[in-house]
Design an enzyme around this catalytic site. Structure first.
Site, PDB file in Angstrom:
ATOM      1  N   GLY A 210      32.468  29.178  48.788  1.00 45.74           N
ATOM      2  CA  GLY A 210      33.374  29.741  49.083  1.00 45.74           C
ATOM      3  C   GLY A 210      33.313  31.608  49.151  1.00 45.74           C
ATOM      4  O   GLY A 210      32.062  31.897  49.264  1.00 45.74           O
ATOM      5  N   VAL A 211      34.347  32.099  49.001  1.00 44.82           N
ATOM      6  CA  VAL A 211      34.428  33.722  49.009  1.00 44.82           C
ATOM      7  C   VAL A 211      33.401  34.233  48.050  1.00 44.82           C
ATOM      8  O   VAL A 211      32.747  35.127  48.041  1.00 44.82           O
ATOM      9  CB  VAL A 211      35.667  34.364  49.022  1.00 44.82           C
ATOM     10  CG1 VAL A 211      35.707  35.770  48.690  1.00 44.82           C
ATOM     11  CG2 VAL A 211      36.500  33.957  50.069  1.00 44.82           C
TER      12      VAL A 211
ATOM     13  N   GLY B 118      40.773  52.361  42.176  1.00 47.58           N
ATOM     14  CA  GLY B 118      39.918  52.267  40.929  1.00 47.58           C
ATOM     15  C   GLY B 118      39.962  51.189  40.207  1.00 47.58           C
ATOM     16  O   GLY B 118      39.958  51.331  38.946  1.00 47.58           O
TER      17      GLY B 118
ATOM     18  N   ARG C  84      43.395  41.896  46.484  1.00 50.06           N
ATOM     19  CA  ARG C  84      43.246  40.603  47.400  1.00 50.06           C
ATOM     20  C   ARG C  84      44.465  40.214  47.356  1.00 50.06           C
ATOM     21  O   ARG C  84      45.391  40.426  46.630  1.00 50.06           O
ATOM     22  CB  ARG C  84      42.228  39.635  46.879  1.00 50.06           C
ATOM     23  CG  ARG C  84      40.616  40.468  46.603  1.00 50.06           C
ATOM     24  CD  ARG C  84      39.701  39.603  46.095  1.00 50.06           C
ATOM     25  NE  ARG C  84      39.363  38.398  46.904  1.00 50.06           N
ATOM     26  CZ  ARG C  84      38.611  38.787  48.242  1.00 50.06           C
ATOM     27  NH1 ARG C  84      38.080  39.700  48.260  1.00 50.06           N
ATOM     28  NH2 ARG C  84      38.422  37.650  49.073  1.00 50.06           N
TER      29      ARG C  84
ATOM     30  N   ASP D 173      42.513  31.389  43.365  1.00 51.41           N
ATOM     31  CA  ASP D 173      43.423  32.596  43.589  1.00 51.41           C
ATOM     32  C   ASP D 173      44.697  32.239  44.628  1.00 51.41           C
ATOM     33  O   ASP D 173      45.777  33.041  44.393  1.00 51.41           O
ATOM     34  CB  ASP D 173      42.591  33.687  44.684  1.00 51.41           C
ATOM     35  CG  ASP D 173      41.444  34.093  43.969  1.00 51.41           C
ATOM     36  OD1 ASP D 173      41.103  33.780  42.741  1.00 51.41           O
ATOM     37  OD2 ASP D 173      40.610  34.676  44.660  1.00 51.41           O
TER      38      ASP D 173
ATOM     39  N   ALA E 163      37.186  33.555  39.472  1.00 54.33           N
ATOM     40  CA  ALA E 163      36.504  32.282  39.759  1.00 54.33           C
ATOM     41  C   ALA E 163      36.526  31.404  38.800  1.00 54.33           C
ATOM     42  O   ALA E 163      36.678  30.132  38.945  1.00 54.33           O
ATOM     43  CB  ALA E 163      34.957  32.724  40.294  1.00 54.33           C
TER      44      ALA E 163
ATOM     45  N   HIS F 200      20.073  39.524  14.208  1.00 53.29           N
ATOM     46  CA  HIS F 200      19.957  40.899  14.074  1.00 53.29           C
ATOM     47  C   HIS F 200      18.721  41.257  14.365  1.00 53.29           C
ATOM     48  O   HIS F 200      17.738  40.374  14.013  1.00 53.29           O
ATOM     49  CB  HIS F 200      19.979  41.404  12.486  1.00 53.29           C
ATOM     50  CG  HIS F 200      19.879  42.938  12.350  1.00 53.29           C
ATOM     51  ND1 HIS F 200      20.742  43.790  12.658  1.00 53.29           N
ATOM     52  CD2 HIS F 200      18.535  43.422  11.928  1.00 53.29           C
ATOM     53  CE1 HIS F 200      20.169  45.025  12.388  1.00 53.29           C
ATOM     54  NE2 HIS F 200      19.010  44.753  11.685  1.00 53.29           N
TER      55      HIS F 200
END
Length: 476
Positions: free
Chosen positions: A44-45, A186, A277, A317, A325, A449
């Protein structure tokens, strides 16, 4: 799932991160599945022209930035030499490796893959036009899943030619690196691709109509990125729009409109349009199947991702915001399980969003901005990475980790992170929100840590004023 004793026939239209998981899951549940997509393999895209190629290039941009930063630590690599042909080849190799792998998985799961474009001929039939030409194939189905994704949007008057005027698809082809580039928008697409081109040598200017970059994100998370981009980009023009553009043989003449625009007339070698989009639903002939969509082209679905036609589902989408996704993959499992008659519902509480710039920004669940706008009672606890040992060793202590908490129960409602690797760290925040974890759960979970993952534990400790590294600061 009634099919008169035979295996249900399921047609999945679109083989992106929603489509191929839906097909695979349906096949695992015993259905006869046909997966339809115009590309040679699933992906896919996202895989061919989106998530994967952009992150491949962003990794290179990050590497270049880190090499430059290393000079401050006493390590100099010299001026990098960029071989654009090899860079494009590397990007294409990543795509090829992943798509061919999905092709193998498709065959292993006994999913029939048909290369072509599909449109509905009725509530139980598709017409599939092969990608290599030839006569259209009629495909009958019991159930269908629409997963056709989205495509770049462009404002009226912007003609994307792939040469001087680019969208995200043509920008990722990397035909060349222009000396000057105007990025219109932006949001995350514009900032990610603008960062790539700036790292490769372009002088980048960004224009954004809103008053700040990444309008959907909390301002304190965006601030470290803004500081970095102010030096990486030539200029960032907020509350600014493109009034006109005129393509010339040697560039693009642009007229900018905004209260703070001192030089409205500019010339750029190329313009990248990154204003969002739109759903890819126009060519599906939805009316023939009785599938309804809204005015923007998003297909209307219920909590099972079922459309107005009971046997047809829509995911990803094309089924609405957020256009991500991982949201599509989640919906794929819901749709396939629903077709099989299993109890399934779309009930995600925390869909993570990640901006893969440097630094990265990631958030999930309730944002501070949303809490304020809705007057929802909340408290905010933040831990600055300036107090993180690991971030300091990396020379990247410009980040921030924040928790949005319910005041009475101290339940974690949302998490936001800005900093190197924020996209990897946010998964713990997603789990915390989905499980209804409280601040104490994070505080009492021992984190290794020195790591930046400790900042989640430290943010919880700040909430209780027990952090050994930062004086408590609570908001709300």
């Amino acid at each position: 799932m009634t099919t008169n004793g035979r295996q249900p026939r399921v047609a999945v239209i679109g083989a992106g991160p929603g489509g191929y998981p839906a097909a695979f899951h349906a096949a695992e549940l015993g259905m006869e599945v046909t997966l339809i997509d115009p590309e040679a393999n699933p992906g896919g895209v996202c895989l061919y022209r989106g998530c994967i190629p952009s992150k491949t290039l962003l990794h290179v941009a990050s590497l270049l930035g880190e090499a430059e930063d290393a000079a401050e630590w006493g390590v100099s690599f010299g001026q990098p030499e960029i071989d654009l042909d090899r860079l494009r080849s590397w990007k294409d190799q990543v795509i090829s490796k992943m798509t061919s792998g999905l092709g193998l998985l498709t065959r292993a799961r006994r999913v029939r893959f048909t290369r072509g474009l599909a449109r509905f001929d009725g509530p139980h039939a598709l017409s599939v036009e092969p990608s290599d030409g030839g006569d259209a194939e009629r495909l009958n189905f019991d159930y269908a899943v629409i997963a056709t994704g989205s495509m770049p949007a462009a404002p009226p008057g912007f003609q994307i030619d792939g040469d001087r005027i680019l969208d995200s698809t043509s920008a990722l082809e990397m035909a060349d690196v222009p000396d000057t580039l105007l990025v219109v928008g932006g949001g995350y697409i514009g900032l990610e691709l603008g960062s790539v081109y700036a790292a490769l040598g372009s002088t980048v200017t960004v224009v954004e109509m809103e008053t700040g970059l990444l309008p959907g994100a909390d301002r304190d998370l965006v601030r470290p990125l803004e500081r970095k981009l102010n030096s990486a980009f030539e200029e960032i023009l907020l509350s600014t729009r493109v009034a006109s553009l005129n393509v010339r043989p040697d560039g693009v003449d642009v007229e900018l409109a905004g209260a703070r625009v001192e030089v409205p007339s500019r010339r750029f070698d190329k313009v990248l349009v990154a204003v969002g989009r739109r759903p890819s639903s126009a060519g599906l002939n939805l009316a023939a199947a009785g599938v309804e969509s809204d005015q923007r082209g998003f297909i209307k679905v219920d909590h099972q991702r079922r459309t107005s036609a009971a046997n047809i589902f829509a995911i990803g989408d094309v089924a609405g915001e957020p256009m991500l996704a991982h949201k599509a993959t989640y919906e794929a499992n819901v749709a396939a399980a629903s077709i099989a008659g299993h109890a399934a519902t779309y009930d995600a509480q925390a869909i993570p969003a990640v901006v893969f710039t440097d630094p990265e920004i990631a958030w999930c669940g309730l944002t501070e901005s949303e809490a304020r706008e809705s007057d929802r009672p909340h408290k905010v606890s933040t831990f600055p990475w300036a107090a993180s040992g690991r971030a300091t060793t990396l020379g990247r202590n410009d980040g921030l980790t924040k928790l949005i908490l319910e005041p009475t129960t101290e339940r974690i409602l949302g998490v936001g992170i800005s900093g190197r690797g924020a996209g990897e760290l946010i998964a713990e925040g997603v789990l915390a929100v989905e499980m209804g974890a409280r601040a104490d759960d994070l505080r009492l979970s021992i984190h290794p840590h020195p790591t930046t993952s400790e900042t989640l534990m430290e943010a919880a400790e700040v909430f209780f004023n027990t952090s050994p590294h930062y004086i408590a600061r609570k908001r709300g």
